[in-house]
Design a protein around this motif. Structure first.
Motif, PDB file in Angstrom:
ATOM      1  N   VAL A  92      34.534  77.933  33.521  1.00  0.00           N
ATOM      2  CA  VAL A  92      33.832  76.643  33.629  1.00  0.00           C
ATOM      3  C   VAL A  92      33.909  76.061  35.033  1.00  0.00           C
ATOM      4  CG1 VAL A  92      34.184  76.130  31.189  1.00  0.00           C
ATOM      5  CG2 VAL A  92      35.858  75.327  32.862  1.00  0.00           C
ATOM      6  N   GLU A  93      34.800  76.538  35.874  1.00  0.00           N
ATOM      7  CA  GLU A  93      34.890  76.021  37.234  1.00  0.00           C
ATOM      8  C   GLU A  93      33.766  76.525  38.128  1.00  0.00           C
ATOM      9  OE1 GLU A  93      39.682  75.200  37.916  1.00  0.00           O
ATOM     10  OE2 GLU A  93      38.810  77.152  38.421  1.00  0.00           O
ATOM     11  N   LYS A  94      33.117  77.604  37.748  1.00  0.00           N
ATOM     12  CA  LYS A  94      32.044  78.162  38.568  1.00  0.00           C
ATOM     13  C   LYS A  94      30.879  77.178  38.629  1.00  0.00           C
ATOM     14  CE  LYS A  94      33.457  82.772  37.148  1.00  0.00           C
ATOM     15  NZ  LYS A  94      33.159  83.919  36.278  1.00  0.00           N
ATOM     16  N   PRO A  95      30.361  76.923  39.814  1.00  0.00           N
ATOM     17  CA  PRO A  95      29.302  75.904  39.950  1.00  0.00           C
ATOM     18  C   PRO A  95      28.018  76.253  39.199  1.00  0.00           C
ATOM     19  CG  PRO A  95      29.598  77.139  42.000  1.00  0.00           C
ATOM     20  CD  PRO A  95      30.741  77.516  41.125  1.00  0.00           C
ATOM     21  N   ASN A  96      27.823  77.530  38.869  1.00  0.00           N
ATOM     22  CA  ASN A  96      26.611  77.920  38.141  1.00  0.00           C
ATOM     23  C   ASN A  96      26.819  77.956  36.636  1.00  0.00           C
ATOM     24  OD1 ASN A  96      24.924  78.356  40.429  1.00  0.00           O
ATOM     25  ND2 ASN A  96      26.096  80.203  40.858  1.00  0.00           N
ATOM     26  N   SER A  97      27.985  77.521  36.198  1.00  0.00           N
ATOM     27  CA  SER A  97      28.284  77.544  34.766  1.00  0.00           C
ATOM     28  C   SER A  97      27.850  76.229  34.109  1.00  0.00           C
ATOM     29  CB  SER A  97      29.781  77.768  34.558  1.00  0.00           C
ATOM     30  OG  SER A  97      30.113  77.680  33.194  1.00  0.00           O
TER      31      SER A  97
END
Length: 638
Positions: free
Chosen positions: A174-179
């Motif tokens: 969930v930390e990924k900016p594209n998530s």
């Protein structure tokens, strides 16, 4: 299919292909980053929050493991692919390629068994994802990632650190900016205690990436409702909250299918006094469409960066393909052509070493300029032409009858004995150049990038080159020894004819001009008289006489040495270096023409791992080029 469906479906295919081809999670950052650059939906929630039911409602199929406690113990990457109406629904696992599952109860069992293969039949968790694709006309194109449920305490059978392990794993997604975060919270619990909302708030404080889902609305206490949450008053997000009514345990026990469950969900919201005004924006069907629409807008906004990353990946793959080399044809003619091309590439580099385009050829000049003169200087002429040696050899040459005028046989024996010493430096020069040429062959093979794929062909070229260099060495040795032998077979007479004149000039330095004619003429009789005259002045058996003979021979040997210093390099270059440049692989080419297709194929045997890598690169290249074309076509259609 609409433009939106095409775009999301394209992203799904790219993600799917990335996983099938081993890009995602392979450790290759360029490929993994492409997968991660494509948006997907991470499903987050506490244990027993209803995550599985939400996913099954979106899919329209009952396919996920169920039970109490921690059920999802590995991430499940679920890719939904919308197919044409009337087509059969089926599922595919990445770890079971080309096997289609049409019975979704078998899908559930396979998820359980695949989980156990990694974690064992325990309550352990693993970050290694399971990849599942579902093809159905009843879904929208989406990529959903079902993650283990967040928990606050470890239960029996679980390690104490499992709470932190689960949170760390979920955070990594969930930390990924594209998530896109799908935060699942049960309506019968206070939203302030929601594990999903707490985590979403930490990684997405503005709520731009978070979609709130409220489950179990039908299980709330009578007289209560969740309007404060659904209408954004309790906790506001950038996107609207969506309420879901899951199947009850009784429905599950009765095997009520999802089509019926969806209908019951629609009826619940439509007839609910609390939620009827929100009915059009509630339910699992609306949630799936909402996510799909948002996903489409995110993808559109990121098309330039996605295209740029795909182009970068294509460049990297093409560069790797150039490094790996193109696939080898199977017919004998093409294989022979390939071998000849590889040989020419090697030969070109070898010639560059000799001609100065690459280092190494200068060592041959070093043999001639340093090693050969140094070896000649070390020859034992001083010992061979010492006073004792000269006296012994000249005396033995006279036999029982001492020489009367000049010890010619003694001279010849001294010269023959001296000239034989030149064989050593001559042959050593041949061997030294041979060693340099062998080393240049080895370096040229290693520097021929195209050859690195074919260890057998490398060995064949090395062996053929070695055999050719041996032939050149033998011919070169014959030639340089002939040069030495030629010096022995015929002495330079003029050198010795000049000796009486030199002797008289040294003895009578003041006599010049006409008087010099009396010391000896140019006719044989005159030269004979001059020799007799000079000889008469010295005792034939004196020490000075023998020293003079040794000095004369030494002078002659010096003259021969100067000659051989020039002729030996010429012979070596002609017999070895020039031949290596022009005909190193000629015999090899002749043998190639006699080989059959199977033999040629054996010479082009590649490392299986290299072949597999090329196949993977080829597939990826096709995928990314196709993706680029599709993205371009969708972009123009906007």
């Amino acid at each position: 299919m609409t433009t939106m469906e095409s775009l999301i479906g394209l992203v799904n295919r790219i993600q799917r292909a990335c996983t099938v081809l081993g890009d995602y999670g392979s450790g290759d950052n360029s490929f993994s980053s492409l997968w991660e650059a494509l948006p997907s939906v991470a499903v987050v929630g506490g244990q027993s929050s209803g995550k599985s039911s939400v996913l099954e409602s979106i899919v329209g199929r009952d396919f996920l493991p169920r039970g109490s406690g921690i059920v999802t113990r590995r991430p499940l990457v679920l890719q939904l692919h919308k197919t044409d109406e009337g087509s059969q629904e089926y599922a595919e696992f990445l770890h079971l390629p080309r096997r289609k599952f049409t019975d979704f109860s078998v899908v559930r069992r396979e998820i359980e068994e695949e989980t156990d293969r990694i974690t064992g039949k325990t309550k352990q968790i693993s970050p290694i994802p399971i990849h599942l694709s579902i093809y159905s006309p009843n879904v929208v194109n989406l990529t959903l990632i079902d993650l283990p449920g967040l928990t606050k305490v470890a239960v029996e059978g679980q390690p104490e650190g499992i709470v932190q392990e689960i949170e760390t794993m979920v955070r990594s997604y969930v930390e990924k900016p594209n998530s896109i975060i799908l935060a699942i919270s049960p309506a019968n619990q206070d939203i302030a205690t929601s594990d999903a909302i707490k985590l979403a708030r930490e990684v997405d404080p503005t709520g731009e990436r978070t979609f709130g889902v409220l489950t179990k609305l039908d299980l709330m206490d009578k007289g209560t409702n969740a309007l404060d949450v659904l209408e954004g008053r309790s906790y506001r997000l950038q996107h609207p909250w969506v309420g879901i009514v899951n199947r009850s345990q009784a429905d599950i026990n009765k095997n009520i299918n999802m089509i019926v469950a969806r209908q019951k969900e629609r009826e619940y919201f439509a007839t609910s006094p609390d939620y009827a005004h929100l009915a059009s924006k509630m339910g699992s069907e609306y949630l799936a469409k909402l996510l799909s629409k948002h996903l489409e807008s995110v993808i559109r906004a990121r098309i330039p960066s996605i295209t740029s990353m795909i182009n970068k990946t294509i460049d990297e793959l093409e560069s790797e393909m150039d490094h790996l080399g193109r696939p080898i044809a199977v017919d004998a003619g093409a294989q022979l052509y390939t071998i000849l091309e590889l040989c020419r590439a090697f030969d070109k580099i070898f010639k560059e070493h000799l001609d100065g385009g690459r280092p190494g050829g200068d060592r041959i000049y070093g043999v001639f300029d340093n090693q050969l003169p140094a070896a000649i200087r070390k020859l034992p002429f001083d010992r061979h032409l010492s006073l004792e040696s000269v006296r012994k050899i000249v005396s033995e040459a006279d036999g029982y009858q001492p020489h009367l005028i000049a010890p010619e046989q003694g001279y010849r024996r001294l010269i023959d004995g001296s000239l034989k010493y030149f064989r050593g430096p001559a042959e050593a020069s041949v061997d030294a150049v041979h060693f340099v040429l062998k080393e240049l062959v080895r370096r040229s093979i290693s520097e021929t990038r195209e050859l690195r794929r074919f260890p057998t062909l490398q060995a064949e070229i090395a062996a053929a080159s070695g055999e050719a260099l041996e032939r050149f060495r033998e011919e070169s040795k014959k030639t340089v020894t002939r040069l030495v032998d030629m010096e022995s077979s015929y002495l330079t007479v003029e050198f010795f004819r000049k000796l009486p004149h030199e002797l008289e000039r040294l003895e009578n330095p003041g006599e010049r001009g006409a008087n010099s004619a009396d010391k000896g003429g140019n006719t044989p009789a005159e030269r004979g008289r001059a020799v007799n005259s000079s000889a008469s002045k010295f005792d034939g058996y004196s020490e000075g006489h023998f020293r003079r003979i040794g000095s004369n021979v030494s002078s002659y040997i010096g003259m021969v040495a100067d000659t051989l210093k020039n002729t030996i390099p010429k012979a070596v270059v002609y017999c070895q270096v020039k031949e290596a440049k022009t005909s190193l692989l000629n015999h090899f080419y002749t043998q190639l023409g006699k080989k059959e297709g199977k033999q040629l194929g054996m010479m082009l045997d590649e490392d299986p791992a290299l072949m597999e890598r090329r196949q993977q690169c080829t597939k990826r290249l096709e995928l990314y080029k196709s993706a680029r074309d599709e993205i371009d076509s969708v972009s123009w259609a906007r």
